[in-house]
Design a protein around this motif. Structure first.
Motif, mmCIF file in Angstrom:
data_model
loop_
_atom_site.group_PDB
_atom_site.id
_atom_site.type_symbol
_atom_site.label_atom_id
_atom_site.label_comp_id
_atom_site.label_asym_id
_atom_site.label_seq_id
_atom_site.Cartn_x
_atom_site.Cartn_y
_atom_site.Cartn_z
ATOM 1 N N ALA A 247 -7.781 1.878 4.253
ATOM 2 C CA ALA A 247 -7.095 1.174 3.540
ATOM 3 C C ALA A 247 -6.463 -0.038 4.046
ATOM 4 N N LEU A 248 -5.908 0.374 5.142
ATOM 5 C CA LEU A 248 -5.376 -0.705 6.030
ATOM 6 C C LEU A 248 -6.381 -1.710 6.424
ATOM 7 N N GLU A 249 -7.673 -1.292 6.792
ATOM 8 C CA GLU A 249 -8.958 -2.563 7.276
ATOM 9 C C GLU A 249 -8.965 -3.185 5.885
ATOM 10 N N GLN A 250 -8.925 -2.570 4.914
ATOM 11 C CA GLN A 250 -9.501 -3.338 3.360
ATOM 12 C C GLN A 250 -8.486 -4.389 2.702
ATOM 13 N N TYR A 251 -6.980 -3.855 3.134
ATOM 14 C CA TYR A 251 -5.927 -4.788 2.610
ATOM 15 C C TYR A 251 -5.374 -5.853 3.646
ATOM 16 N N ASN B 279 -7.305 13.464 -8.514
ATOM 17 C CA ASN B 279 -7.287 12.291 -9.216
ATOM 18 C C ASN B 279 -5.807 12.406 -10.271
ATOM 19 N N ARG B 280 -5.712 13.601 -10.623
ATOM 20 C CA ARG B 280 -4.500 13.527 -11.772
ATOM 21 C C ARG B 280 -3.252 13.226 -10.878
ATOM 22 N N LEU B 281 -3.411 13.812 -9.576
ATOM 23 C CA LEU B 281 -2.059 13.618 -8.944
ATOM 24 C C LEU B 281 -1.809 12.068 -8.566
ATOM 25 N N ARG B 282 -2.973 11.427 -8.386
ATOM 26 C CA ARG B 282 -3.044 9.960 -8.115
ATOM 27 C C ARG B 282 -2.690 9.382 -9.231
ATOM 28 N N ASN B 283 -3.019 9.503 -10.216
ATOM 29 C CA ASN B 283 -2.548 8.700 -11.569
ATOM 30 C C ASN B 283 -1.218 8.918 -11.986
ATOM 31 N N TRP B 284 -0.715 10.171 -11.717
ATOM 32 C CA TRP B 284 0.736 10.586 -11.694
ATOM 33 C C TRP B 284 1.587 9.572 -10.708
ATOM 34 N N VAL B 285 1.222 9.494 -9.433
ATOM 35 C CA VAL B 285 1.931 8.586 -8.524
ATOM 36 C C VAL B 285 2.046 7.253 -9.039
ATOM 37 N N GLN B 286 0.635 6.652 -9.518
ATOM 38 C CA GLN B 286 0.683 5.321 -9.812
ATOM 39 C C GLN B 286 1.670 5.041 -11.063
ATOM 40 N N LYS B 287 1.728 5.831 -12.132
ATOM 41 C CA LYS B 287 2.567 5.754 -13.227
ATOM 42 C C LYS B 287 4.024 5.841 -12.924
ATOM 43 N N GLN B 288 4.287 6.934 -11.932
ATOM 44 C CA GLN B 288 5.720 6.984 -11.549
ATOM 45 C C GLN B 288 6.281 5.697 -10.890
ATOM 46 N N ALA B 289 5.406 5.063 -9.901
ATOM 47 C CA ALA B 289 5.484 3.953 -9.002
ATOM 48 C C ALA B 289 5.994 2.893 -9.903
ATOM 49 N N LYS B 290 4.936 2.641 -10.835
ATOM 50 C CA LYS B 290 5.051 1.586 -11.927
ATOM 51 C C LYS B 290 6.388 1.540 -12.860
ATOM 52 N N GLU B 291 6.811 2.633 -13.213
ATOM 53 C CA GLU B 291 8.008 2.826 -14.055
ATOM 54 C C GLU B 291 9.157 2.554 -13.081
ATOM 55 N N GLU B 292 9.167 2.779 -11.664
ATOM 56 C CA GLU B 292 10.114 2.125 -11.064
ATOM 57 C C GLU B 292 10.074 0.811 -10.309
ATOM 58 N N GLY B 293 9.029 0.084 -10.924
ATOM 59 C CA GLY B 293 8.805 -1.572 -10.847
ATOM 60 C C GLY B 293 8.225 -1.927 -9.575
ATOM 61 N N LEU B 294 7.555 -0.757 -9.017
ATOM 62 C CA LEU B 294 6.515 -0.944 -7.780
ATOM 63 C C LEU B 294 5.318 -1.417 -7.990
ATOM 64 N N ARG B 295 4.858 -2.633 -7.553
ATOM 65 C CA ARG B 295 3.440 -2.887 -7.785
ATOM 66 C C ARG B 295 2.493 -2.411 -6.541
ATOM 67 N N THR B 296 1.578 -1.852 -6.945
ATOM 68 C CA THR B 296 0.594 -1.584 -5.496
ATOM 69 C C THR B 296 -0.747 -1.842 -5.545
ATOM 70 N N VAL B 297 -1.081 -2.148 -4.547
ATOM 71 C CA VAL B 297 -2.642 -2.413 -4.312
ATOM 72 C C VAL B 297 -3.609 -1.309 -4.211
ATOM 73 N N ASP B 298 -2.935 0.007 -3.917
ATOM 74 C CA ASP B 298 -3.755 1.145 -3.939
ATOM 75 C C ASP B 298 -2.789 2.182 -3.476
ATOM 76 N N VAL B 299 -3.273 3.279 -3.927
ATOM 77 C CA VAL B 299 -2.255 4.593 -3.605
ATOM 78 C C VAL B 299 -3.435 5.791 -2.666
ATOM 79 N N LEU C 18 0.980 -1.073 0.044
ATOM 80 C CA LEU C 18 -0.081 0.044 0.070
ATOM 81 C C LEU C 18 0.919 1.224 0.154
ATOM 82 N N LEU C 19 0.626 1.993 -0.904
ATOM 83 C CA LEU C 19 1.787 3.284 -1.037
ATOM 84 C C LEU C 19 1.203 4.795 -0.523
ATOM 85 N N VAL C 20 1.426 4.996 0.499
ATOM 86 C CA VAL C 20 0.699 6.134 1.413
ATOM 87 C C VAL C 20 1.639 7.506 1.079
ATOM 88 N N VAL C 21 1.060 8.406 0.330
ATOM 89 C CA VAL C 21 1.976 9.642 -0.266
ATOM 90 C C VAL C 21 1.667 10.452 0.709
#
Length: 375
Positions: free
Chosen positions: A159-163, A122-142, A106-109
């Motif tokens: 998110a802690l309860e969910q995952y 929403n745009r910021l979250r999409n940017w974070v997901q894209k950057q994390a993916k490029e760094e090879g990090l798979r996340t269940v959520d941001v 779980l990536l907490v920014v």
């Protein structure tokens, strides 16, 4: 004599198991000399959690941290990776995925409060997901939040309860990302600390992770912060961190520049617009830092004569402790939107689409790179 007394009293913390030491409050296992001889002997970090429900920040070098990370892969846990939005690439743990195995991340920014309020979340979250993916990090959520300003923390709990699914939670992150602030919020909101910590000692573990018990018998495991020397925050004297790290929303500074112009960010960094059409550049750095514009041909002389003075901090004395500058030559292609990212300092958004050649002078070892624009 005091070190001998410490050795005789106990070699390790009864709470987290780390070797005790009396020299540095910032390193794991710190024990004030006045506490030697008390029973049980626990480090200051465990003491603060036990008595004040408050975790303090400690740091370890990369080798020790990687050994700790390597042990997570053999567990069945949720890994919460806390990063600093203001220093995203500088605080993301490189290669985390290969250490945590199949455990969900779980990536907490943190520190979203530092961005202008008009920012599209929403745009910021999409940017974070894209950057994390490029760094090879798979996340269940941001999850975006500000632990300090209490923004978005309800979503962190959700998110802690969910995952988590009844598993332990490992919290990992670099130094100065706000990990302690977030851990302290978790202690208050998510853990029955008073009941657990008044009836039993901390469950110990290897190295210097601290187990914070949960009601279901599982735990939040607070790991020490990893030190990345590629960040400006690890290069400047601690006395200057207050000027380097913003504590309120940044007011972006926009400069219209012609090629052949330079900008000094305090006495820390020099930005040269070497080649390109006249265009604007937006600086997202602490507003406590001085900005000074000059012609490229005068930049060397200006720095030699006025660093630590007219150009602003750090002072001349502090600059002596900082590595000498090294040059980074960056080329922004036509038609793309890019940031010039300087780890621990902030970033400069290149607003033109006509292309640009930029030189950055920064202390040797500090990460400087181009990335897709965040804003």
């Amino acid at each position: 004599m005091m070190e001998e007394q410490l050795s005789q009293a106990s070699g390790s913390c009864a709470g987290c198991g780390v070797a005790l030491q009396t020299k540095s409050v910032e390193l794991p296992g710190y024990l004030p000399e006045a506490a030697i001889g008390r029973e049980p002997v626990i480090c200051q970090r465990c003491f603060r959690i036990r008595n004040y429900n408050e975790a303090s920040s400690v740091a370890v070098d990369q080798d020790d941290f990687l050994r700790l990370l390597g042990s997570i892969g053999s567990t069945d846990s949720l890994v919460v990776h806390i990063v600093d939005l203001y220093d995203f690439e500088g605080s993301l743990i490189s290669g985390l995925q290969r250490f945590v195995g199949n455990n969900p991340v779980l990536l907490v920014v943190n520190k979203i409060d530092l961005l202008p309020k008009a920012m599209n979340v929403n745009r910021l979250r999409n940017w974070v997901q894209k950057q994390a993916k490029e760094e090879g990090l798979r996340t269940v959520d941001v999850v975006l939040c500000s632990a300090k300003r209490n923004m978005g923390f309800e979503r962190v709990i959700e998110a802690l309860e969910q995952y988590r699914n009844g598993r332990d939670v490992y919290v990992v992150g670099a130094t100065n990302v706000g990990k302690s602030t977030l851990i302290n919020r978790l202690i208050r909101d998510y853990s029955d600390m008073e009941r657990e910590l008044t009836t039993s000692r901390y469950p110990g573990t290897t190295l210097d992770a601290v187990h914070i018990p949960l009601e279901d018998g599982k735990a939040i495991i607070d790991t020490p912060g990893i030190v990345y020397t590629t960040r400006m925050t690890e290069v400047v004297p601690r006395s200057f961190l207050g000027s380097l790290l913003p504590d309120k929303p940044i007011k972006p500074l926009v400069y219209q520049l012609n090629s052949g112009q330079s900008l000094f960010i305090g006495s820390l960094v020099r930005f040269d617009f070497v080649e390109g059409d006249r265009q604007s550049f937006t600086f997202y750095v602490s507003n406590a830092l001085n900005m000074h514009r000059t012609k490229l041909e005068r930049a060397d002389e200006l720095y030699a004569d006025h660093r630590g003075q007219l150009l602003g901090g750090p002072t001349l004395e502090e600059l002596e402790t900082i590595p000498a500058w090294t040059r980074h030559s960056l080329r922004v292609k036509r038609g793309v939107n890019k940031d010039v990212f300087i780890s621990g300092l902030g970033w400069i958004q290149v607003n033109g689409t006509g292309g640009a050649v930029i030189d950055i002078y920064a202390p040797k070892g500090v990460k400087v790179m181009l990335r897709d624009s965040m804003i």
